[in-house]
Every structure is written in C-alpha cells, then in structure tokens.
Design a protein around this motif. Structure first.
Motif, PDB file in Angstrom:
ATOM      1  N   SER A 105      41.305  35.377  31.352  1.00 44.54           N
ATOM      2  CA  SER A 105      42.527  34.821  30.753  1.00 44.54           C
ATOM      3  C   SER A 105      42.542  34.926  29.225  1.00 44.54           C
ATOM      4  N   GLU A 106      41.382  34.806  28.590  1.00 41.37           N
ATOM      5  CA  GLU A 106      41.344  34.784  27.125  1.00 41.37           C
ATOM      6  C   GLU A 106      40.915  36.102  26.479  1.00 41.37           C
ATOM      7  N   ASN A 107      40.157  36.919  27.187  1.00 37.81           N
ATOM      8  CA  ASN A 107      39.588  38.104  26.557  1.00 37.81           C
ATOM      9  C   ASN A 107      40.161  39.431  27.062  1.00 37.81           C
ATOM     10  N   VAL A 108      40.855  39.411  28.176  1.00 43.58           N
ATOM     11  CA  VAL A 108      41.472  40.644  28.683  1.00 43.58           C
ATOM     12  C   VAL A 108      42.922  40.647  28.226  1.00 43.58           C
ATOM     13  N   ASN A 109      43.311  41.701  27.506  1.00 46.81           N
ATOM     14  CA  ASN A 109      44.650  41.779  26.940  1.00 46.81           C
ATOM     15  C   ASN A 109      45.669  42.407  27.880  1.00 46.81           C
ATOM     16  N   ALA A 110      45.254  42.778  29.073  1.00 50.35           N
ATOM     17  CA  ALA A 110      46.151  43.430  30.033  1.00 50.35           C
ATOM     18  C   ALA A 110      46.431  42.494  31.200  1.00 50.35           C
ATOM     19  N   VAL A 111      47.429  42.844  31.969  1.00 49.19           N
ATOM     20  CA  VAL A 111      47.769  42.073  33.174  1.00 49.19           C
ATOM     21  C   VAL A 111      46.876  42.560  34.316  1.00 49.19           C
ATOM     22  N   LEU A 112      46.209  41.604  34.962  1.00 49.12           N
ATOM     23  CA  LEU A 112      45.310  41.932  36.069  1.00 49.12           C
ATOM     24  C   LEU A 112      45.929  41.522  37.393  1.00 49.12           C
ATOM     25  N   GLU A 113      45.697  42.339  38.402  1.00 49.42           N
ATOM     26  CA  GLU A 113      46.163  42.035  39.757  1.00 49.42           C
ATOM     27  C   GLU A 113      44.968  42.078  40.696  1.00 49.42           C
ATOM     28  N   PRO A 114      44.804  41.068  41.562  1.00 50.89           N
ATOM     29  CA  PRO A 114      43.676  41.095  42.503  1.00 50.89           C
ATOM     30  C   PRO A 114      43.832  42.254  43.482  1.00 50.89           C
ATOM     31  N   ASP A 115      42.718  42.898  43.800  1.00 52.80           N
ATOM     32  CA  ASP A 115      42.725  43.995  44.764  1.00 52.80           C
ATOM     33  C   ASP A 115      42.347  43.417  46.126  1.00 52.80           C
ATOM     34  N   GLU A 116      43.325  43.264  46.990  1.00 56.48           N
ATOM     35  CA  GLU A 116      43.118  42.648  48.296  1.00 56.48           C
ATOM     36  C   GLU A 116      42.467  43.598  49.297  1.00 56.48           C
ATOM     37  N   SER A 117      42.408  44.878  48.975  1.00 57.66           N
ATOM     38  CA  SER A 117      41.813  45.841  49.901  1.00 57.66           C
ATOM     39  C   SER A 117      40.295  45.700  49.977  1.00 57.66           C
ATOM     40  N   CYS A 118      39.752  44.948  49.052  1.00 62.41           N
ATOM     41  CA  CYS A 118      38.305  44.757  49.022  1.00 62.41           C
ATOM     42  C   CYS A 118      37.936  43.621  49.975  1.00 62.41           C
ATOM     43  N   LEU A 125      37.457  42.030  42.852  1.00 59.99           N
ATOM     44  CA  LEU A 125      37.943  43.234  42.187  1.00 59.99           C
ATOM     45  C   LEU A 125      39.381  43.015  41.746  1.00 59.99           C
ATOM     46  N   TYR A 126      39.644  43.376  40.488  1.00 65.97           N
ATOM     47  CA  TYR A 126      40.990  43.259  39.920  1.00 65.97           C
ATOM     48  C   TYR A 126      41.366  44.612  39.324  1.00 65.97           C
ATOM     49  N   ASN A 127      42.629  44.964  39.453  1.00 63.63           N
ATOM     50  CA  ASN A 127      43.140  46.198  38.860  1.00 63.63           C
ATOM     51  C   ASN A 127      44.005  45.860  37.652  1.00 63.63           C
ATOM     52  N   TYR A 128      43.921  46.681  36.642  1.00 60.71           N
ATOM     53  CA  TYR A 128      44.822  46.561  35.503  1.00 60.71           C
ATOM     54  C   TYR A 128      46.194  47.049  35.974  1.00 60.71           C
ATOM     55  N   LYS A 129      47.231  46.300  35.686  1.00 56.74           N
ATOM     56  CA  LYS A 129      48.570  46.706  36.081  1.00 56.74           C
ATOM     57  C   LYS A 129      49.003  47.899  35.231  1.00 56.74           C
ATOM     58  N   ASP A 130      49.490  48.929  35.875  1.00 55.88           N
ATOM     59  CA  ASP A 130      50.014  50.139  35.224  1.00 55.88           C
ATOM     60  C   ASP A 130      48.962  50.910  34.417  1.00 55.88           C
ATOM     61  N   GLU A 131      47.688  50.744  34.719  1.00 54.36           N
ATOM     62  CA  GLU A 131      46.645  51.482  34.018  1.00 54.36           C
ATOM     63  C   GLU A 131      45.572  51.909  35.013  1.00 54.36           C
ATOM     64  N   SER A 132      44.830  52.926  34.652  1.00 48.52           N
ATOM     65  CA  SER A 132      43.742  53.422  35.503  1.00 48.52           C
ATOM     66  C   SER A 132      42.443  52.721  35.133  1.00 48.52           C
ATOM     67  N   LYS A 133      42.432  51.416  35.335  1.00 48.22           N
ATOM     68  CA  LYS A 133      41.266  50.603  35.002  1.00 48.22           C
ATOM     69  C   LYS A 133      41.123  49.520  36.058  1.00 48.22           C
TER      70      LYS A 133
END
Length: 153
Positions: A105-118, A125-133
């Motif tokens: 919440s404080e150190n990641v500057n991007a929007v994260l989405e949980p990866d439910e496939s895991c 596991l969280y994916n960066y929204k709209d990025e390959s990270k």
C-alpha cells in the motif's frame, strides 16, 4: 663433398625451419589464450553488472524505476537479476520486509490485482494492472516476508 655440404645445409635449414615453426605456433597459442582470457573477463563483468546483491543509491534508484516502487527503511533489497536476452526483458528483484500489506500500500506505486489462478497457498501472487510485472509474497521462518518482483516484456 658437395653432397655432405648440401645435406648439412638442408639439415641446418630443416632445424631452423622447425624452430621458427615452433615459435610461430607458441605465439599463436599465446594470442589465443590471451583472447580467451579477455573474452572470459568480459562475460564475467557482464554477468556481474546484471546480477548483484549490493545496492548503492544509484542501483536503488534503478530498482525503484524498473519496478515502480519506493524503497525506505522498512525495505531491504536482497538480490537483482537481469536475464534479458536481446529484445526479451526478464528482470527479477527480491526484497524483504516486515509487513507485506504495508509495503504494497505504501511502497508500490502501481495498482495491484490479486492473481486468483494461483492455487498454491504457500505464497500470494499479485499482478501489476496494465503492466508486464508481478509481485510474489512468501512468508519466511524469521517472521518477515520475501517479496519477489518480476518484470518481463
């Protein structure tokens, strides 16, 4: 008499030719060895420039830029690996923190989405929204969390 002189001359020429040939072969081997040492040194330097465990201010700023994070006192950078080949990007950063939720919440500057496939519950596991990270969280035995950030393209 002429035959003996010719034989001696031919023998002397043959020995000089062998000595010269040995010298040339040794020089070529020395040159090839030197080239191999230089090439090996370049490869090792290239590897060490792309894989490191010590972070100065410049390297920390690079990590913040690549992974869109902010590094503060609650974050300990552990290891960075860049296994990119030509146009294929693959970078990975491992860091340690006491509280992964606060880090996200404080150190990641991007929007994260949980990866439910895991389905494996040993990590999150969280994916960066709209990025390959992505961001992987694993708990450690010492009560801290190992966070692995991956960037690919």
């Amino acid at each position: 008499m002429k035959n003996e002189t010719a034989v001696k001359r031919d023998k002397k020429f043959s020995e000089e030719f062998k000595k010269e040939l040995r010298r040339i072969v040794l020089e070529l081997l020395l040159l090839l060895s030197l080239l191999l040492i230089v090439f090996t040194g370049i490869c090792i330097k290239e590897y060490l420039d792309k894989h490191f465990t010590h972070f100065n201010a410049e390297r920390t700023a690079l990590m913040e830029e690549i992974f869109d994070i902010r590094v503060d006192d609650s974050v300990k950078l552990i290891r960075y690996e860049d296994d990119s080949i030509l146009a294929a990007i693959y970078e990975k950063l491992e860091l340690e923190t006491d509280n992964y939720e606060r880090f996200m919440s404080e150190n990641v500057n991007a929007v994260l989405e949980p990866d439910e496939s895991c389905n494996d519950r040993s990590f999150l596991l969280y994916n960066y929204k709209d990025e390959s990270k992505d961001l992987k969280v694993e708990s450690q035995a010492n009560g801290k969390y190992l966070i692995t950030l991956t960037h690919w393209d």
